[in-house]
Design an enzyme around this catalytic site. Structure first.
Site, PDB file in Angstrom:
ATOM      1  CB  THR A 143      -0.994  -0.037   1.164  1.00 30.72           C
ATOM      2  OG1 THR A 143      -0.266  -0.060   2.385  1.00 30.72           O
ATOM      3  CG2 THR A 143      -1.896  -1.262   1.086  1.00 30.72           C
ATOM      4  CG  HIS A 144      -0.210   4.967   1.882  1.00 30.11           C
ATOM      5  ND1 HIS A 144       0.645   5.677   2.694  1.00 30.11           N
ATOM      6  CD2 HIS A 144      -1.135   4.438   2.688  1.00 30.11           C
ATOM      7  CE1 HIS A 144       0.233   5.589   3.940  1.00 30.11           C
ATOM      8  NE2 HIS A 144      -0.843   4.837   3.969  1.00 30.11           N
ATOM      9  CG  ASP A 145       3.612   7.027   0.879  1.00 25.97           C
ATOM     10  OD1 ASP A 145       4.060   7.621  -0.109  1.00 25.97           O
ATOM     11  OD2 ASP A 145       2.527   7.334   1.439  1.00 25.97           O
TER      12      ASP A 145
END
Ligand SMILES: CC(C)(COP(=O)(O)OP(=O)(O)OC[C@H]1O[C@@H](n2cnc3c(N)ncnc32)[C@H](O)[C@@H]1OP(=O)(O)O)[C@@H](O)C(=O)NCCC(=O)NCCS
Length: 228
Positions: A143-145
């Site tokens: 998921t993000h980052d």
């Protein structure tokens, strides 16, 4: 453009899975001319693996100069092997193929390094960074980052929450959940099905839910220093 020659280093489960991945890519668009596999096991010499010829030992990559190469080896009991082979072969970065299954959902903001393999149904949501020679088995969600450093490995079905960092060579077993913002240290191993809620230091095996230290990893030697 005509399909580019490709050889797979390795002849075990990961290599055979990647043969299927290449067939899946070619079914969508003929991209790779998959010539065969390379393996150092004398018992495989002259044989076939997943319907492909065993072309010779791993060092044969140096004769097959027009072929892209991907190293598909490593398992939980020897997860440093891929890095050792990549280091020994010493190919230029542009020789390594990057392979992504057509069913994977890869955000436009993702970066994926040379020699990395992402299997069916993987997802990167946004701003995910994946290094070189990373192995990602089916249905892994990053998921993000999230940042994944070189030579890391993910078993099937791993869920990685936002901003977590998986450092060089770490092995994340099947079905693991990694909480957000964590670091899994270099050459550490997280056992199958574990839930990690604290940073995992380098070079340790952690298991359970919540995951706890089980023991030190074996076999890493000075690889950790050289490839850090
Ligand atoms: C973590 C792992 C490497 C440990 O292997 P090991 O060193 O041989 O450990 P053992 O099987 O001897 O188990 C040692 C102890 O840890 C426990 N344990 C082992 N793996 C565990 C796991 N994944 N989750 C919870 N506990 C685990 C065992 O129950 C045992 O506990 P006990 O001493 O109380 O009986 C292995 O179990 C594992 O999970 N490997 C990853 C598998 C995987 O994801 N494969 C993907 C294939 S692509």
């Amino acid at each position: 453009m005509s399909p580019q020659p490709l050889v797979i280093v390795g002849a075990g489960g990961f290599a055979r899975e990647t043969v299927e991945l290449v067939h899946a890519i070619n079914a969508v668009s003929p991209t790779w001319d998959l010539r065969g596999v390379l393996d150092d096991s004398p018992t495989l010499e002259g044989g076939t693996v997943a319907g492909l010829p065993v072309l010779g030992p791993t060092a044969a990559v140096h004769d097959l100069v027009d072929a892209a190469v991907v190293v598909c080896i490593g398992n939980p009991s020897n997860f440093v092997a891929r890095a050792q082979v990549v280091e020994r072969l010493g190919l230029a970065a542009d020789r390594w193929a990057t392979l992504v299954h057509p069913s994977a959902v890869i955000a436009s903001t993702a970066t994926i390094g040379p020699g990395s393999v992402l299997h069916a149904l993987c997802v990167t949501t946004t701003d995910v960074t994946i290094g070189a020679h990373v192995a990602v088995m089916p249905s892994v969600v990053l998921t993000h980052d999230v940042v994944v450093e070189d030579f890391a490995t993910f078993g099937a079905g791993v869920m990685v929450a936002g901003s977590t960092r998986v450092r060089t060579g770490a092995y994340v077993g099947s079905g693991v959940i990694l909480r957000e913002g964590l670091t899994v240290g270099q050459w550490s191993l997280v056992g199958a099905g574990s839930t990690v809620v604290r940073d995992v230091p380098p070079g340790e095996v952690w298991v359970g839910a919540p995951a706890r230290r089980l023991r030190d990893v074996e076999r890493v030697g000075d690889l950790a220093d050289r490839l850090a």
